[in-house]
Design a protein around this motif. Structure first.
Motif, PDB file in Angstrom:
ATOM      1  N   PRO A  90       0.735  -7.565   2.764  1.00  0.00           N
ATOM      2  CA  PRO A  90       0.198  -6.198   2.780  1.00  0.00           C
ATOM      3  C   PRO A  90       1.296  -5.139   2.948  1.00  0.00           C
ATOM      4  O   PRO A  90       1.252  -4.097   2.286  1.00  0.00           O
ATOM      5  N   GLN A  93       3.309  -4.736  -0.344  1.00  0.00           N
ATOM      6  CA  GLN A  93       2.533  -4.019  -1.349  1.00  0.00           C
ATOM      7  C   GLN A  93       2.535  -2.519  -1.068  1.00  0.00           C
ATOM      8  O   GLN A  93       2.722  -1.694  -1.976  1.00  0.00           O
ATOM      9  N   LYS A  94       2.367  -2.148   0.200  1.00  0.00           N
ATOM     10  CA  LYS A  94       2.338  -0.742   0.593  1.00  0.00           C
ATOM     11  C   LYS A  94       3.696  -0.078   0.320  1.00  0.00           C
ATOM     12  O   LYS A  94       3.765   1.031  -0.228  1.00  0.00           O
ATOM     13  N   ASN A  95       4.781  -0.758   0.690  1.00  0.00           N
ATOM     14  CA  ASN A  95       6.130  -0.207   0.502  1.00  0.00           C
ATOM     15  C   ASN A  95       6.471  -0.020  -0.976  1.00  0.00           C
ATOM     16  O   ASN A  95       7.047   0.993  -1.378  1.00  0.00           O
ATOM     17  N   GLU A  97       4.350   0.325  -3.483  1.00  0.00           N
ATOM     18  CA  GLU A  97       3.529   1.409  -4.031  1.00  0.00           C
ATOM     19  C   GLU A  97       4.164   2.769  -3.767  1.00  0.00           C
ATOM     20  O   GLU A  97       4.147   3.654  -4.620  1.00  0.00           O
ATOM     21  N   LYS A  98       4.719   2.942  -2.566  1.00  0.00           N
ATOM     22  CA  LYS A  98       5.357   4.213  -2.202  1.00  0.00           C
ATOM     23  C   LYS A  98       6.567   4.501  -3.101  1.00  0.00           C
ATOM     24  O   LYS A  98       6.821   5.638  -3.476  1.00  0.00           O
ATOM     25  N   ARG A 139      -5.449  -6.131   3.850  1.00  0.00           N
ATOM     26  CA  ARG A 139      -4.676  -5.164   3.075  1.00  0.00           C
ATOM     27  C   ARG A 139      -5.292  -3.769   3.088  1.00  0.00           C
ATOM     28  O   ARG A 139      -4.875  -2.905   2.333  1.00  0.00           O
ATOM     29  N   GLY A 142      -2.918  -0.847   3.517  1.00  0.00           N
ATOM     30  CA  GLY A 142      -1.983  -0.676   2.408  1.00  0.00           C
ATOM     31  C   GLY A 142      -2.624  -0.164   1.142  1.00  0.00           C
ATOM     32  O   GLY A 142      -1.981   0.464   0.322  1.00  0.00           O
ATOM     33  N   LEU A 143      -3.932  -0.438   0.957  1.00  0.00           N
ATOM     34  CA  LEU A 143      -4.553  -0.116  -0.318  1.00  0.00           C
ATOM     35  C   LEU A 143      -5.283   1.217  -0.349  1.00  0.00           C
ATOM     36  O   LEU A 143      -5.347   1.860  -1.376  1.00  0.00           O
ATOM     37  N   THR A 145      -5.690   4.998   0.674  1.00  0.00           N
ATOM     38  CA  THR A 145      -4.874   6.096   1.194  1.00  0.00           C
ATOM     39  C   THR A 145      -5.610   6.914   2.245  1.00  0.00           C
ATOM     40  O   THR A 145      -4.976   7.551   3.079  1.00  0.00           O
ATOM     41  N   GLU A 148      -5.621   6.467   6.936  1.00  0.00           N
ATOM     42  CA  GLU A 148      -4.497   6.706   7.842  1.00  0.00           C
ATOM     43  C   GLU A 148      -5.048   6.865   9.252  1.00  0.00           C
ATOM     44  O   GLU A 148      -6.074   7.508   9.459  1.00  0.00           O
TER      45      GLU A 148
END
Length: 404
Positions: A90, A93-95, A97-98, A139, A142-143, A145, A148
């Motif tokens: 997870p 994947q998040k990193n 995507e950024k 995830r 991470g998926l 937005t 937060e």
């Protein structure tokens, strides 16, 4: 005059890593398969990136230099999806995507997406949805937005749960509900299987896209969906077939694949009950595929997982009409002869020789050697039937032609 609609494929790139467990040749094979998966899902692969990574980067899997290279290509070529052959955590994947600012998928996500597209019945859709939620749960942060965590500070400490905890609870509740729904359908299917009586059960198993559904159509004269794409069949189809004077049940099951997501194996285990309860397995192999031996190994591994590895099995080597082998010039003294240069007759003299009459070579599409196939299946089904009904006065013809 109506204009023909042109299919628009989403532009995608593939990323694979070479490590101690995966050689460069192996990664190339995996990426070939990943490209076919991408095509099946509706994507067009424009480029592949491969990097040797002995120790994966915990943040992005691949190194920072290669990531910059990928980032530049994504920006310059309007890439919609970046697909990794290996499963991402997870956090990775998040990193990624950024950095890349586009859709990031791994092999598991892609397979789940194809299954979601292909699921036709309520049962298949429920199984896929369960696998998707189980994959999604860790995830969530991470998926999505909007998930937060609330920031600290005056007036910012909201009561009760944060959004991410609320959504996790919703997903867990949904998983629980889907599992209950599957249990209910499983009981219904178990009753249906019980109502079929004591007919001998034969199941087609094999890697995805080896021609199981085509063979099913030829044998049972039914109309089962068959297509040159991965996972054309998700739902198990069962047909009553008669060869000679002997009826039996034939089932076509979902195809297997290398690196099959554990979530799918779990949620589709009930579908594979047809395999577990079969008296005879027809293991269909695409002999025209360069890695067919690995496909056999992958299928055997999953059969072992569902405790069906010891079942009576006939190996059916399909697509002999498409089989090609590399030839070596007689004057070539440098090239080593490998199994890439074997003819089918030479293959029969390798480990296949040990299988004996349990190995059949056919073309389901062109209907080559199907008489031999029917005779062999008939013999096996007859032997099982005689054991089950020793006092049944069935007439067993030596020549099936007189009964067709």
């Amino acid at each position: 005059m109506l204009e023909k609609k042109t299919i628009e494929y989403e532009r995608a790139i593939l990323i694979g890593v070479i490590n101690r467990e995966q050689s460069e040749e192996k990664v190339s094979e995996y990426l070939d398969e990943l490209e076919f998966l991408t095509f099946t899902a509706g994507g067009e692969v424009t480029k592949r990136f491969v990097q040797r990574v002995d120790v994966p980067n915990p943040k992005t899997l691949i190194g920072s230099g290669k990531m910059i290279e990928v980032e530049n290509y994504v920006k310059e070529n309007d890439i919609g999806s970046v697909i990794f052959d290996d499963e991402l955590t997870p956090a990775q994947q998040k990193n990624i995507e950024k950095i890349l600012k586009c859709k990031i998928l791994d092999r598991t996500t892609l397979i789940l997406d194809i299954f979601a597209q292909r699921a036709q019945t309520s049962y298949a859709r429920t199984q896929v949805e369960l696998a998707q939620y189980e994959y999604l749960l860790p995830r969530l942060a991470g998926l999505w937005t909007h998930l937060e965590r609330q920031k600290g500070g005056i007036g910012m400490r909201g009561p009760g749960e944060t959004e991410i905890e609320t959504d996790r609870r919703i997903v867990r509740d949904r998983i629980s509900l889907l599992k209950q729904k599957l249990k209910k359908i499983d009981r219904q299917m178990e009753t249906q299987r019980g109502n079929r009586g004591s007919l001998v059960r034969v199941a087609l198993v094999g890697y995805t896209n080896v021609g199981k559904s085509t063979l099913m159509n030829v044998i049972s004269k039914s109309d089962v969906f068959a297509e040159n794409k991965l996972f054309a069949t998700l739902d198990t189809t069962v047909r009553k077939v008669v060869i000679g004077n002997l009826p039996f049940l034939l089932s076509d099951t979902v195809g297997f694949i290398r690196k099959l997501p554990t979530q799918l194996v779990e949620s589709f285990k009930s579908t594979l009950d047809e395999v577990r309860e079969a008296d005879l397995l027809l293991h269909v192999v695409d002999i025209s595929h360069p890695q067919f031996e690995e496909h056999i190994e992958s299928v055997n591994k999953i059969l072992a997982e569902i405790k069906s590895a010891d079942k009576k099995t006939i190996m059916v080597f399909n697509k002999i009409d498409m089989y090609e082998h590399e030839t070596i010039d007689e004057d070539d003294l440098i090239t080593d002869r490998t199994n890439k240069h074997f003819t089918i007759e030479e293959w029969k003299k390798t480990w296949m020789e040990k299988i004996g009459d349990r190995a059949l070579f056919i073309s389901a599409l062109n209907k080559e050697n199907l008489d031999e196939f029917r005779t062999r299946v008939y013999q096996e089904v007859r032997d099982i039937h005689v054991t089950r009904f020793p006092y049944n006065n069935f007439l067993y013809p030596e020549h099936l032609d007189q009964y067709e």
